[in-house]
Design a protein around this motif. Sequence first.
Motif, PDB file in Angstrom:
ATOM      1  N   UNK A 317     -24.146  16.104  -6.032  1.00  0.00           N
ATOM      2  CA  UNK A 317     -23.597  15.124  -5.080  1.00  0.00           C
ATOM      3  C   UNK A 317     -23.457  13.749  -5.717  1.00  0.00           C
ATOM      4  N   UNK A 318     -24.535  13.260  -6.305  1.00  0.00           N
ATOM      5  CA  UNK A 318     -24.513  11.891  -6.842  1.00  0.00           C
ATOM      6  C   UNK A 318     -23.619  11.775  -8.080  1.00  0.00           C
ATOM      7  N   UNK A 319     -23.556  12.805  -8.890  1.00  0.00           N
ATOM      8  CA  UNK A 319     -22.652  12.764 -10.039  1.00  0.00           C
ATOM      9  C   UNK A 319     -21.194  12.861  -9.599  1.00  0.00           C
ATOM     10  N   UNK A 320     -20.904  13.603  -8.527  1.00  0.00           N
ATOM     11  CA  UNK A 320     -19.532  13.642  -8.000  1.00  0.00           C
ATOM     12  C   UNK A 320     -19.080  12.267  -7.543  1.00  0.00           C
ATOM     13  N   UNK A 321     -20.035  11.455  -7.104  1.00  0.00           N
ATOM     14  CA  UNK A 321     -19.702  10.082  -6.709  1.00  0.00           C
ATOM     15  C   UNK A 321     -19.149   9.261  -7.872  1.00  0.00           C
ATOM     16  N   UNK A 343     -18.262  13.851  -1.988  1.00  0.00           N
ATOM     17  CA  UNK A 343     -19.484  14.260  -2.690  1.00  0.00           C
ATOM     18  C   UNK A 343     -20.158  15.433  -1.984  1.00  0.00           C
ATOM     19  N   UNK A 344     -20.107  15.447  -0.657  1.00  0.00           N
ATOM     20  CA  UNK A 344     -20.648  16.583   0.089  1.00  0.00           C
ATOM     21  C   UNK A 344     -19.827  17.839  -0.187  1.00  0.00           C
ATOM     22  N   UNK A 345     -18.509  17.681  -0.252  1.00  0.00           N
ATOM     23  CA  UNK A 345     -17.658  18.835  -0.547  1.00  0.00           C
ATOM     24  C   UNK A 345     -17.909  19.358  -1.959  1.00  0.00           C
ATOM     25  N   UNK A 346     -18.281  18.465  -2.877  1.00  0.00           N
ATOM     26  CA  UNK A 346     -18.653  18.918  -4.223  1.00  0.00           C
ATOM     27  C   UNK A 346     -19.841  19.871  -4.157  1.00  0.00           C
TER      28      UNK A 346
END
Length: 464
Positions: A317-321, A343-346
Amino acid sequence: MSRSARLVPAVAALLALALTATACDGGVRGTPGGSGVRDPYFPKAGNGGYDVTHYALTLDYTPATRHLTAKAVITARATQDLSAFDLDLAGLHVEKVTVEGRQARWNRAGQELTVRPHDDLGKGETFSTTVRYSGTPRTLTDPDGSEEGWLRTADGALGLGEPVGSMAWFPGSNHPSDKATYDITVTVPKGLQAVSNGELTEQTDKGGRTAYHWHTGQPMASYVATVAIGHYDITRTTGPHGLPVITAVDPTRAKASAKALAKIPEIIDWEETNFGPYPFSSTGAIVDRPGDAGYALETQNRPVFPADQFDTSTLVHELAHQWYGDSVTPRSWRDMWLNEGFATYAEWLYEEDFGDKSAQETFTELYEDDDEAVWAFPPAKPSSAAHISDSPVYQRGAMVLQKIRQKVGDDTFYEIIQGWAAAHRHSTASTADFTAYVEKKAPDKDFSGIWKDWLYGDGRPDHP
């Protein structure tokens, strides 16, 4: 000559009138920049009249006394003729302000530090403001009750800024719409480490203290700037195509976090496949003790995690951000779902590829669940500042993306999410920008129902 923040009301009123005065005949005739950019949830955040291009922050901090001595050099470009401008700064004692090397008058009211330069500034002019300040940085409380700003930790401090906490430790234009590059130098007692965004370019020891100079060369919003001070095990490895991976872990959590940290290169590689090229010059993570912060945060280059919230799903999640939020940054806090929904969808996609549940199954379970909190308000219209981090922004935001995927199919969907990250790389974007982008990429599809029912509509849509 500097004006003290402790002005009597009459003198403060006279100064406020003086700030509207025009320059002398023959010079620039400026007006004051705005105090705030009228964000729908944080109207005083950010400032009008200029655009920051670079922050050079020099911080000297002693955890034992909690005392900070600091200097901020802020390079900006005037977007109008300016007779005065504001900086956001909560607490701390301002000692001196100069603009272009000349002493400036200033006064304070709440979080606003209003600066009156010696000479008015012309539209398009690049100018440098230096603020010298000191004191004990504050911990601020968000509208939702969480803590941000300058957090005291077991062995140091942690600077976290979402949504407006960065003004607790440096002055600036504290809104995601105004991004800049950064140089952050932190001096601490020898034996402690100081970790920040970007890459460490210099480390020097002098007089029992150590200075760490971190450089961030890509634009960064103030809310994802960070400083972590304390005892850390710092590791430098490489990820895909030689990407530097820098991790800083509290020694008491090193063993417990090692397995998840080792996954960073493969997660970045997987996210590049889904979202496009990684947008920054390094990656990593900061892992602190449980309780040092109440949440994980997507601080640029290396997200911050309290150890009790550090697992693979949160790391994904945080890396997708880094793509959605840090590189493509919301134009206003109303656009928060563009961060959290993506990020949730990631997490859903990662579960689809490496777990036992497809994104559609996650969507269906969420739709059929009895949790009414998900439907409390539309993701693109949080009900108030206290709710911009609530479930609809995350979960229902992700559901919007799954509805788009249902509508266009996988090939076009991945073109959309990768193209969106590329089109707005290192810039800001709004929800309206996103819906227009989707419609442009799939002109033969009708998205009006998705926007009406899932993005902006109240309550649970009738059909999943």
